[in-house]
Scaffold this active site. Structure first.
Site, PDB file in Angstrom:
ATOM      1  N   GLY A 239      88.545  68.743  13.109  1.00 45.65           N
ATOM      2  CA  GLY A 239      87.670  69.685  13.446  1.00 45.65           C
ATOM      3  C   GLY A 239      87.657  70.948  12.977  1.00 45.65           C
ATOM      4  O   GLY A 239      86.857  71.905  13.089  1.00 45.65           O
ATOM      5  N   TYR A 318      71.576  70.088  12.011  1.00 42.84           N
ATOM      6  CA  TYR A 318      72.123  70.871  12.536  1.00 42.84           C
ATOM      7  C   TYR A 318      72.230  72.742  12.564  1.00 42.84           C
ATOM      8  O   TYR A 318      72.425  73.930  12.260  1.00 42.84           O
ATOM      9  CB  TYR A 318      73.570  71.097  12.055  1.00 42.84           C
ATOM     10  CG  TYR A 318      74.276  69.902  11.844  1.00 42.84           C
ATOM     11  CD1 TYR A 318      74.371  68.867  13.547  1.00 42.84           C
ATOM     12  CD2 TYR A 318      74.259  69.317  11.227  1.00 42.84           C
ATOM     13  CE1 TYR A 318      74.879  67.673  13.698  1.00 42.84           C
ATOM     14  CE2 TYR A 318      74.773  67.401  10.925  1.00 42.84           C
ATOM     15  CZ  TYR A 318      75.470  67.130  12.023  1.00 42.84           C
ATOM     16  OH  TYR A 318      75.657  65.726  12.185  1.00 42.84           O
ATOM     17  N   CYS A 346      57.617  64.046   4.153  1.00 47.33           N
ATOM     18  CA  CYS A 346      56.619  64.278   4.632  1.00 47.33           C
ATOM     19  C   CYS A 346      56.690  65.169   5.960  1.00 47.33           C
ATOM     20  O   CYS A 346      56.888  63.982   7.353  1.00 47.33           O
ATOM     21  CB  CYS A 346      55.782  63.215   4.668  1.00 47.33           C
ATOM     22  SG  CYS A 346      54.803  62.638   3.684  1.00 47.33           S
ATOM     23  N   GLU A 347      57.665  65.961   6.658  1.00 46.19           N
ATOM     24  CA  GLU A 347      58.215  66.523   7.659  1.00 46.19           C
ATOM     25  C   GLU A 347      58.138  68.145   7.513  1.00 46.19           C
ATOM     26  O   GLU A 347      59.215  67.972   6.098  1.00 46.19           O
ATOM     27  CB  GLU A 347      59.191  65.604   8.262  1.00 46.19           C
ATOM     28  CG  GLU A 347      60.085  66.242   8.645  1.00 46.19           C
ATOM     29  CD  GLU A 347      61.023  65.001   9.886  1.00 46.19           C
ATOM     30  OE1 GLU A 347      61.079  65.808  10.747  1.00 46.19           O
ATOM     31  OE2 GLU A 347      61.148  63.835   9.735  1.00 46.19           O
ATOM     32  N   TYR A 375      80.413  64.328   5.582  1.00 43.88           N
ATOM     33  CA  TYR A 375      78.410  64.486   6.326  1.00 43.88           C
ATOM     34  C   TYR A 375      77.654  64.658   5.287  1.00 43.88           C
ATOM     35  O   TYR A 375      75.871  64.809   5.966  1.00 43.88           O
ATOM     36  CB  TYR A 375      78.159  65.416   7.243  1.00 43.88           C
ATOM     37  CG  TYR A 375      80.037  64.930   8.478  1.00 43.88           C
ATOM     38  CD1 TYR A 375      80.403  63.971   9.065  1.00 43.88           C
ATOM     39  CD2 TYR A 375      80.652  66.312   8.067  1.00 43.88           C
ATOM     40  CE1 TYR A 375      81.286  63.982   9.669  1.00 43.88           C
ATOM     41  CE2 TYR A 375      81.763  65.412   9.147  1.00 43.88           C
ATOM     42  CZ  TYR A 375      82.046  65.197   9.677  1.00 43.88           C
ATOM     43  OH  TYR A 375      83.018  64.883  10.109  1.00 43.88           O
TER      44      TYR A 375
HETATM   45  C1  LIG Z   1      84.381  63.664  13.440  1.00 46.29           C
HETATM   46  C2  LIG Z   1      85.649  63.067  13.683  1.00 46.29           C
HETATM   47  C3  LIG Z   1      86.900  63.497  13.178  1.00 46.29           C
HETATM   48  C4  LIG Z   1      86.948  64.472  11.782  1.00 46.29           C
HETATM   49  O1  LIG Z   1      86.501  65.608  11.947  1.00 46.29           O
HETATM   50  P1  LIG Z   1      86.222  67.244  11.327  1.00 46.29           P
HETATM   51  O2  LIG Z   1      85.624  68.230  11.734  1.00 46.29           O
HETATM   52  O3  LIG Z   1      85.769  66.671  10.110  1.00 46.29           O
HETATM   53  O4  LIG Z   1      87.482  66.857  10.661  1.00 46.29           O
HETATM   54  C5  LIG Z   1      88.065  63.246  13.361  1.00 46.29           C
HETATM   55  N1  LIG Z   1      88.366  62.711  14.558  1.00 46.29           N
HETATM   56  C6  LIG Z   1      87.656  62.375  15.296  1.00 46.29           C
HETATM   57  C7  LIG Z   1      87.881  61.154  16.849  1.00 46.29           C
HETATM   58  C8  LIG Z   1      85.983  62.379  15.097  1.00 46.29           C
HETATM   59  O5  LIG Z   1      85.147  61.635  15.764  1.00 46.29           O
END
Ligand SMILES: *Cc1c(COP(=O)(O)O)cnc(C)c1O
Length: 424
Positions: A239, A318, A346-347, A375
């Protein structure tokens, strides 16, 4: 920091001039820097260094087997959320003992597959899943290490689509139920609780939500130990955010994050697992795209690219920002003009950005979307029958295509016309 820099006015990936890759592979195409991937892995290792730990790279960020092999050879474990990702990690040579299985909807078939083939731990996300895993493991005569993903009800203060730690989100088990769930695990055959798991969201730019969540995990560790459970691992999720715009305030560094981990849970004597995806891959990849047409519009000019939302969906999905730079460095003080940068799909959602100040790039000129490594390619599709975007890995002066662009014949050849529709 990354390894996409101008040298003599030409954007390079490490030692490779990007125009060379664009000319050879065509555009759109993703290009990753091995040095950047490895550097980010090392930053996390160093940040957690005093504690026993395993960095489990989140495969869903950029799951090409070549990237997994690179990181796996450097010692990384993997965090997978499907049998497909598990198979990718194994195909890249990562042993089951270094793979953690996460995900809110693991099927019985998926759980059986990883039990047969080796798994470090399964992170349980619900009570029905816990009971099903117990049945499967017991019927196979094995005992599987598990954690429970707790939902700490913490606001990660990130985009609502990638916030996962609020009580209203679909993830994990409410932290208030954790003691009852661990008590049931202790009674169930086939399961051995080894720790606690938490993951509150993605692209966090502030450490405070981590601090709150990890403090709750520390309290829960003590409570569970008092109940007689052996809690020896803490999986703290991924995260940590990255800077998408150079002009933005920098998000916290892995070293700050490591200090926070040591402060909040370092005293518990647990092995620490983390699951970073975006911070390892995000700034290690770019998307190359060519300008197809420059088109004047009502009060605005459009740059129409050969890359679209099917190749990089983050802006459409996002509202995400990506810096866009030309492969040939503009002269100092060169004029810029505002452009809406769009793809051919086309959007109207197929818009990368509006009124972005960019230097003059002629039709046929190539641009790079920065910070597209996470991603990006993993979320790409063939919408509008645009063949799946290829991937290239650079290491020093070496480069190789690690996922070729399918030909039109290959793309269409995957489909089948049923007998009853075929001409007699
Ligand atoms: C998506 C996810 C991650 C990775 O998140 P990042 O923001 O890319 O670091 C880690 N653990 C779980 C369970 C996830 O769903």
């Amino acid at each position: 920091m990354d390894h996409f820099l101008y040298r003599d006015g030409v954007l390079h990936a490490e030692d490779v001039p990007l125009p060379e890759i664009a000319a050879s592979v065509g555009t759109p195409a993703y290009v990753y820097s091995a040095a950047t991937l490895l550097r980010h892995l090392r930053l996390f290792d160093e940040a957690l260094a005093p504690l026993p730990h395993l960095v489990c790279y989140a495969v869903k960020a950029a799951g090409n087997v070549a990237i997994l092999k690179l990181l796996g050879d450097a010692g990384a474990g993997m965090d997978v959320v499907s049998e497909g990702e598990y198979r990718r990690a194994r195909a890249a040579g990562i042993p089951g003992e270094r793979i953690v299985f996460s995900g809110v909807g693991k099927t019985r078939a998926e759980m059986a597959h990883v039990l047969r083939n080796g798994i470090r731990q399964i992170n349980l996300e619900s009570e029905p899943e816990m009971r099903a895993l117990s049945e499967i493991a017991a019927s196979m005569g094995v005992e599987v290490p598990v954690t429970v993903r707790v939902n700490p009800d913490v606001d990660a203060k990130t985009h609502e689509k990638i916030s996962t730690g609020l009580a209203e989100n679909k993830f994990g088990i409410p932290i208030a139920r954790a003691r009852a769930v661990y008590a049931e695990i202790a009674r169930l055959p086939g399961l051995r609780a080894v720790g606690i798991d938490v993951h509150i969201g993605s692209q966090l730019t502030d450490l405070q939500p981590f601090r709150e969540a990890y403090a709750k995990v520390a309290d829960l560790t003590m409570a569970l130990r008092a109940d007689g459970h052996r809690i020896e691992r803490l999986d703290l999720g991924g995260g940590l955010g990255i800077p998408y715009a150079r002009s933005n305030l920098a998000p916290p560094l892995p070293s700050d994050y490591g200090a926070l981990v040591r402060e909040t849970v370092g005293h518990l004597g647990c092995e620490i697992e983390i699951e970073p995806g975006r911070l390892i891959a995000g700034n290690a990849g770019i998307l190359l795209a060519s300008v197809v047409w420059r088109k004047g519009g009502e009060g605005r000019d459009f740059l129409i690219l050969d890359a679209a939302m099917n190749d990089l969906v983050r802006p459409a999905m996002y509202g995400a920002h990506h810096d866009i730079v030309p492969l040939h460095e503009p002269a100092p003080g060169a004029e810029t003009a505002p452009y809406d940068v769009v793809g051919p799909v086309c959007e109207t959602g197929d818009t990368f950005c509006k009124a972005r100040e960019l230097p003059h790039v002629p039709e046929g000129g190539v641009l790079a979307f920065r910070s597209a490594g996470a991603y990006g390619a993993t979320m790409a599709s063939e919408y509008n029958a645009r063949p799946l975007v290829p991937e290239v890995l650079v290491q020093g002066s070496d480069w190789a295509v690690i996922r070729p662009r399918p030909s039109y014949e290959e793309m269409i050849g995957r489909e089948a016309i049923p007998d009853w529709l075929a001409a007699p």
